[in-house]
Design a protein around this motif. Sequence first.
Motif, PDB file in Angstrom:
ATOM      1  N   THR A 104       4.585  12.262  -0.949  1.00 29.96           N
ATOM      2  CA  THR A 104       5.378  12.430  -2.722  1.00 29.96           C
ATOM      3  C   THR A 104       6.801  11.441  -2.126  1.00 29.96           C
ATOM      4  O   THR A 104       7.612  11.279  -1.838  1.00 29.96           O
ATOM      5  CB  THR A 104       6.022  13.774  -2.620  1.00 29.96           C
ATOM      6  N   HIS A 105       6.190   9.931  -3.310  1.00 25.50           N
ATOM      7  CA  HIS A 105       7.244   9.768  -3.709  1.00 25.50           C
ATOM      8  C   HIS A 105       7.908   9.063  -4.792  1.00 25.50           C
ATOM      9  O   HIS A 105       7.724   9.688  -5.642  1.00 25.50           O
ATOM     10  CB  HIS A 105       6.537   8.132  -2.829  1.00 25.50           C
ATOM     11  N   SER A 106       8.927   8.633  -4.328  1.00 21.90           N
ATOM     12  CA  SER A 106      10.307   7.991  -5.874  1.00 21.90           C
ATOM     13  C   SER A 106       9.480   7.541  -6.769  1.00 21.90           C
ATOM     14  O   SER A 106       8.354   6.698  -5.929  1.00 21.90           O
ATOM     15  CB  SER A 106      10.888   7.890  -5.912  1.00 21.90           C
ATOM     16  N   LEU A 107       9.428   7.281  -7.491  1.00 21.71           N
ATOM     17  CA  LEU A 107       8.937   5.690  -8.973  1.00 21.71           C
ATOM     18  C   LEU A 107       9.188   5.371  -8.139  1.00 21.71           C
ATOM     19  O   LEU A 107      10.083   4.417  -7.947  1.00 21.71           O
ATOM     20  CB  LEU A 107       9.013   6.180 -10.280  1.00 21.71           C
ATOM     21  N   GLY A 108       8.215   3.568  -7.833  1.00 20.31           N
ATOM     22  CA  GLY A 108       7.819   2.751  -7.727  1.00 20.31           C
ATOM     23  C   GLY A 108       8.382   1.972  -6.584  1.00 20.31           C
ATOM     24  O   GLY A 108       8.915   1.692  -5.760  1.00 20.31           O
ATOM     25  N   GLY A 109       8.156   3.499  -5.367  1.00 20.85           N
ATOM     26  CA  GLY A 109       8.785   3.378  -4.026  1.00 20.85           C
ATOM     27  C   GLY A 109       7.152   3.419  -2.945  1.00 20.85           C
ATOM     28  O   GLY A 109       7.451   4.427  -2.010  1.00 20.85           O
ATOM     29  N   PHE A 110       6.223   2.544  -2.931  1.00 19.74           N
ATOM     30  CA  PHE A 110       4.919   3.347  -2.911  1.00 19.74           C
ATOM     31  C   PHE A 110       4.627   2.367  -2.668  1.00 19.74           C
ATOM     32  O   PHE A 110       4.172   1.516  -3.030  1.00 19.74           O
ATOM     33  CB  PHE A 110       4.124   3.964  -2.770  1.00 19.74           C
ATOM     34  N   LEU A 111       3.962   1.749  -1.046  1.00 18.87           N
ATOM     35  CA  LEU A 111       3.180   0.764  -0.838  1.00 18.87           C
ATOM     36  C   LEU A 111       2.696   1.286   0.916  1.00 18.87           C
ATOM     37  O   LEU A 111       3.094   1.581   1.527  1.00 18.87           O
ATOM     38  CB  LEU A 111       4.298  -0.718  -0.275  1.00 18.87           C
ATOM     39  N   TYR A 112       1.580   0.781   0.486  1.00 18.15           N
ATOM     40  CA  TYR A 112       0.536   1.270   1.899  1.00 18.15           C
ATOM     41  C   TYR A 112      -0.469  -0.773   1.901  1.00 18.15           C
ATOM     42  O   TYR A 112      -1.322  -0.447   1.225  1.00 18.15           O
ATOM     43  CB  TYR A 112      -0.626   2.257   1.373  1.00 18.15           C
ATOM     44  N   PHE A 113      -0.406  -1.541   3.074  1.00 17.21           N
ATOM     45  CA  PHE A 113      -1.133  -2.269   2.864  1.00 17.21           C
ATOM     46  C   PHE A 113      -1.072  -2.555   4.566  1.00 17.21           C
ATOM     47  O   PHE A 113      -0.993  -1.275   5.763  1.00 17.21           O
ATOM     48  CB  PHE A 113       0.289  -3.498   2.828  1.00 17.21           C
ATOM     49  N   SER A 114      -2.035  -3.422   5.050  1.00 14.49           N
ATOM     50  CA  SER A 114      -2.393  -3.827   5.851  1.00 14.49           C
ATOM     51  C   SER A 114      -2.183  -4.931   6.550  1.00 14.49           C
ATOM     52  O   SER A 114      -2.425  -6.229   5.178  1.00 14.49           O
ATOM     53  CB  SER A 114      -4.012  -3.277   6.234  1.00 14.49           C
ATOM     54  N   ILE A 115      -1.704  -5.746   7.452  1.00 12.58           N
ATOM     55  CA  ILE A 115      -1.456  -6.962   7.930  1.00 12.58           C
ATOM     56  C   ILE A 115      -2.458  -7.323   9.656  1.00 12.58           C
ATOM     57  O   ILE A 115      -1.825  -6.538  10.620  1.00 12.58           O
ATOM     58  CB  ILE A 115       0.658  -7.179   8.126  1.00 12.58           C
ATOM     59  N   ASN A 116      -2.922  -8.379   9.241  1.00 14.68           N
ATOM     60  CA  ASN A 116      -3.944  -8.086  10.487  1.00 14.68           C
ATOM     61  C   ASN A 116      -4.689  -7.057  10.856  1.00 14.68           C
ATOM     62  O   ASN A 116      -5.047  -6.524   9.894  1.00 14.68           O
ATOM     63  CB  ASN A 116      -3.300  -8.304  11.206  1.00 14.68           C
ATOM     64  N   LYS A 117      -4.692  -6.714  11.886  1.00 15.39           N
ATOM     65  CA  LYS A 117      -5.253  -4.823  11.814  1.00 15.39           C
ATOM     66  C   LYS A 117      -4.655  -4.037  11.816  1.00 15.39           C
ATOM     67  O   LYS A 117      -4.943  -2.394  11.822  1.00 15.39           O
ATOM     68  CB  LYS A 117      -6.141  -4.874  12.983  1.00 15.39           C
ATOM     69  N   VAL A 118      -2.926  -3.860  11.680  1.00 18.41           N
ATOM     70  CA  VAL A 118      -1.620  -3.012  11.288  1.00 18.41           C
ATOM     71  C   VAL A 118      -1.617  -2.379   9.885  1.00 18.41           C
ATOM     72  O   VAL A 118      -1.405  -2.552   9.246  1.00 18.41           O
ATOM     73  CB  VAL A 118      -0.714  -3.578  12.567  1.00 18.41           C
ATOM     74  N   TYR A 119      -2.428  -0.573   9.769  1.00 19.44           N
ATOM     75  CA  TYR A 119      -1.861  -0.722   8.587  1.00 19.44           C
ATOM     76  C   TYR A 119      -0.074   0.286   8.546  1.00 19.44           C
ATOM     77  O   TYR A 119      -0.021   0.422   9.725  1.00 19.44           O
ATOM     78  CB  TYR A 119      -2.466   0.268   7.833  1.00 19.44           C
ATOM     79  N   VAL A 120       0.199  -0.236   7.450  1.00 19.36           N
ATOM     80  CA  VAL A 120       1.441   0.246   6.999  1.00 19.36           C
ATOM     81  C   VAL A 120       1.846   0.996   5.688  1.00 19.36           C
ATOM     82  O   VAL A 120       1.359   0.656   4.542  1.00 19.36           O
ATOM     83  CB  VAL A 120       2.241  -0.916   7.206  1.00 19.36           C
ATOM     84  N   LEU A 121       2.386   2.365   5.668  1.00 18.15           N
ATOM     85  CA  LEU A 121       2.798   2.812   4.706  1.00 18.15           C
ATOM     86  C   LEU A 121       4.265   3.211   4.527  1.00 18.15           C
ATOM     87  O   LEU A 121       5.113   3.378   5.512  1.00 18.15           O
ATOM     88  CB  LEU A 121       2.471   4.674   4.855  1.00 18.15           C
ATOM     89  N   LEU A 122       5.020   2.527   3.483  1.00 19.48           N
ATOM     90  CA  LEU A 122       6.539   2.879   3.694  1.00 19.48           C
ATOM     91  C   LEU A 122       6.489   3.451   2.539  1.00 19.48           C
ATOM     92  O   LEU A 122       6.028   2.956   1.297  1.00 19.48           O
ATOM     93  CB  LEU A 122       6.448   1.183   3.003  1.00 19.48           C
ATOM     94  N   PHE A 123       6.685   4.056   2.060  1.00 22.28           N
ATOM     95  CA  PHE A 123       7.548   5.132   0.724  1.00 22.28           C
ATOM     96  C   PHE A 123       8.618   5.489   0.534  1.00 22.28           C
ATOM     97  O   PHE A 123       9.248   5.313   2.083  1.00 22.28           O
ATOM     98  CB  PHE A 123       5.876   5.810   0.353  1.00 22.28           C
ATOM     99  N   LYS A 124       9.710   5.546  -0.371  1.00 28.21           N
ATOM    100  CA  LYS A 124      11.077   5.936  -0.775  1.00 28.21           C
ATOM    101  C   LYS A 124      10.623   7.234  -1.415  1.00 28.21           C
ATOM    102  O   LYS A 124      10.001   7.931  -2.417  1.00 28.21           O
ATOM    103  CB  LYS A 124      11.609   5.804  -1.592  1.00 28.21           C
ATOM    104  N   THR A 125      11.813   8.367  -0.865  1.00 23.13           N
ATOM    105  CA  THR A 125      11.773   9.646  -2.045  1.00 23.13           C
ATOM    106  C   THR A 125      13.459  10.056  -1.320  1.00 23.13           C
ATOM    107  O   THR A 125      14.085   9.530  -1.752  1.00 23.13           O
ATOM    108  CB  THR A 125      11.541  11.038  -0.477  1.00 23.13           C
ATOM    109  N   THR A 126      13.488  10.820  -2.600  1.00 21.36           N
ATOM    110  CA  THR A 126      14.507  11.165  -3.466  1.00 21.36           C
ATOM    111  C   THR A 126      15.687  12.103  -2.331  1.00 21.36           C
ATOM    112  O   THR A 126      14.929  13.411  -1.965  1.00 21.36           O
ATOM    113  CB  THR A 126      14.563  12.136  -4.608  1.00 21.36           C
ATOM    114  N   VAL A 127      16.812  11.947  -2.254  1.00 21.53           N
ATOM    115  CA  VAL A 127      17.779  12.114  -1.915  1.00 21.53           C
ATOM    116  C   VAL A 127      18.243  12.971  -2.331  1.00 21.53           C
ATOM    117  O   VAL A 127      18.840  12.322  -3.286  1.00 21.53           O
ATOM    118  CB  VAL A 127      18.524  11.438  -0.521  1.00 21.53           C
TER     119      VAL A 127
END
Length: 134
Positions: A104-127
Motif C-alpha cells: 500500500t503506498h501514498s498517492l504519487g509515491g510508487f515506482l516499479y522499474f528495471s534497470i539492466n536485469k535488476v528490478y526496483v520497487l520504490l514506494f512511500k507510505t504515510t507516517v
Amino acid sequence: MEEAEKELERRSKFLSNLIQKKKATDQQNLHQQLNIKVKASDMSTVLQNKAFKCAKDHIDSMSHGNGIKIDSKRLALALKKEFDTSYGPAWHCIVGTSFGSYVTHSLGGFLYFSINKVYVLLFKTTVEPMPMDR
C-alpha cells in the motif's frame, strides 16, 4: 477581438502539445540511455528521473571493470536514503532479480522499474505519529 482570442487559444494549444511531445521524447531517450523499463508507476516524471539517475549512479559505482556485481541491499539503501532526504520520510525500496510484493503506498509515491536485469520497487507510505500516553 474574438478572432484574436481564438487564434491565441489555438496557438497556445499547439505549443502545449509540442511541449508534451518533447517531454515524452526526452523521457523515452532517457529510458533507452539508461536501459530502463518502467513496469508500473504512480509517480511524477521528476521523481522517476531522480530514481533512475540514483539507481544508475550506484550501479555504475558497483561495477568493477567488465563485471558488474550488484549489491541489492546497498542499492536499496541508497535509493531509500536519497528519497527520505529529498522528499521526506517513509520511503521503502526493494531491489532484486526475483521477488513478489503487495504494498500500500501514498498517492504519487510508487515506482516499479528495471534497470539492466535488476528490478526496483520504490514506494512511500504515510507516517502517523504515535499517541503519547499520559
